[in-house]
Write a protein that holds these residues in place. Structure first.
Motif, PDB file in Angstrom:
ATOM      1  N   TRP A  43       0.763  -1.182  -0.200  1.00 30.87           N
ATOM      2  CA  TRP A  43      -0.078   0.060  -0.063  1.00 30.87           C
ATOM      3  C   TRP A  43       0.831   1.312   0.046  1.00 30.87           C
ATOM      4  O   TRP A  43       0.546   2.322  -0.770  1.00 30.87           O
ATOM      5  N   ARG A  44       2.108   1.471   0.797  1.00 27.28           N
ATOM      6  CA  ARG A  44       2.712   2.376   0.882  1.00 27.28           C
ATOM      7  C   ARG A  44       3.562   2.763  -0.433  1.00 27.28           C
ATOM      8  O   ARG A  44       3.729   3.953  -0.611  1.00 27.28           O
ATOM      9  N   LEU A  45       3.601   1.687  -1.322  1.00 30.13           N
ATOM     10  CA  LEU A  45       4.537   1.802  -2.423  1.00 30.13           C
ATOM     11  C   LEU A  45       3.523   2.286  -3.583  1.00 30.13           C
ATOM     12  O   LEU A  45       3.901   2.779  -4.797  1.00 30.13           O
ATOM     13  N   GLY A  46       2.254   2.614  -3.396  1.00 29.88           N
ATOM     14  CA  GLY A  46       1.199   3.117  -4.103  1.00 29.88           C
ATOM     15  C   GLY A  46       0.274   2.236  -4.892  1.00 29.88           C
ATOM     16  O   GLY A  46      -0.346   2.531  -5.826  1.00 29.88           O
ATOM     17  N   SER A  47       0.100   1.057  -4.364  1.00 30.47           N
ATOM     18  CA  SER A  47      -0.662   0.072  -4.896  1.00 30.47           C
ATOM     19  C   SER A  47      -2.167   0.630  -4.835  1.00 30.47           C
ATOM     20  O   SER A  47      -2.553   1.609  -3.906  1.00 30.47           O
ATOM     21  N   THR A  48      -2.847   0.204  -5.688  1.00 38.06           N
ATOM     22  CA  THR A  48      -4.306   0.536  -5.952  1.00 38.06           C
ATOM     23  C   THR A  48      -5.194  -0.838  -5.410  1.00 38.06           C
ATOM     24  O   THR A  48      -4.436  -1.930  -5.483  1.00 38.06           O
TER      25      THR A  48
END
Length: 177
Positions: free
Chosen positions: A97-102
Motif C-alpha cells: 500500500w505504501r508503495l502506491g498500490s491500488t
C-alpha cells in the motif's frame, strides 16, 4: 552499463509477459520495481565497497587479506539480504500500500513481491558477487553471468506464467532463478 541494461531487461521481460495477464498485474510489476531497486542498491553498495578494497589489496599482492574482505562482503550481503527480506515480508501488505498500490493492483503486487522478497538474500548476494568479479578484472565473466540470468528469465517467464499457470508469481520465480 551492460549490467544496468540487463537488469532493466529483467523488469521489461516481466512487464511484457505479465501484461498479458492483465493491466493490474502489469501495474504490480511497477509497484514492486522499487523493491527490486533497493535490492540492487544493497548488493551494489556491498559489492562496490568490498570490490574496491579487494582490488587494491590484490594489486598490493595481499591475497589473503583480499580474500577476507571478499568473504566478509559475502557474509554482509547475506545478512543484509535476510534482514531486508524479513522486514519486507513481516509487513508486506502495508508495504505494498505504501508503495502506491491500488485495490486492483494490490493482490498481484503482494503475490509478486512475496517471492521477490523471499529471494532478496540470493539476489543481493548475486549483485555483490557480480561486483566483486568486476573489481577483480573479470568483467567478461560478470557480464556472462548477468546475461545468462536475463536470458533465463525471458525463457522461464512464459513457461512459469502460462504453461505452469503460476501467473504473476511465476514471473517473480523466473526472475529469482
Amino acid at each position: 552499463t551492460i549490467s544496468k541494461l540487463i537488469t532493466s531487461i529483467y523488469n521489461m521481460a516481466d512487464t511484457y509477459f505479465v501484461s498479458q495477464i492483465s493491466t493490474s498485474a502489469s501495474g504490480a510489476v511497477g509497484i514492486v520495481y522499487s523493491i527490486m531497486g533497493v535490492i540492487q542498491a544493497i548488493g551494489f553498495m556491498v559489492g562496490v565497497g568490498a570490490g574496491s578494497i579487494t582490488s587494491r589489496l590484490l594489486g598490493q599482492d595481499r591475497r589473503e587479506e583480499a580474500g577476507r574482505y571478499a568473504s566478509s562482503a559475502v557474509f554482509a550481503a547475506l545478512v543484509l539480504g535476510i534482514g531486508f527480506s524479513a522486514l519486507g515480508l513481516a509487513d508486506l501488505k502495508n508495504l505494498i500500500w505504501r508503495l502506491g498500490s491500488t485495490p486492483t493492483i494490490y493482490p498481484h503486487a503482494v503475490d509478486y513481491a512475496f517471492f521477490i522478497l523471499l529471494g532478496a538474500p540470493v539476489m543481493i548476494l548475486s549483485f555483490t558477487l557480480n561486483n566483486l568479479l568486476r573489481w577483480q578484472g573479470k568483467a567478461k565473466l560478470s557480464v556472462v553471468g548477468l546475461t545468462t540470468g536475463g536470458v533465463l528469465n525471458m525463457v522461464l517467464d512464459p513457461i512459469f506464467i502460462f504453461q505452469m499457470e503460476l501467473g504473476i508469481s511465476g514471473a517473480a520465480l523466473a526472475t529469482l532463478l
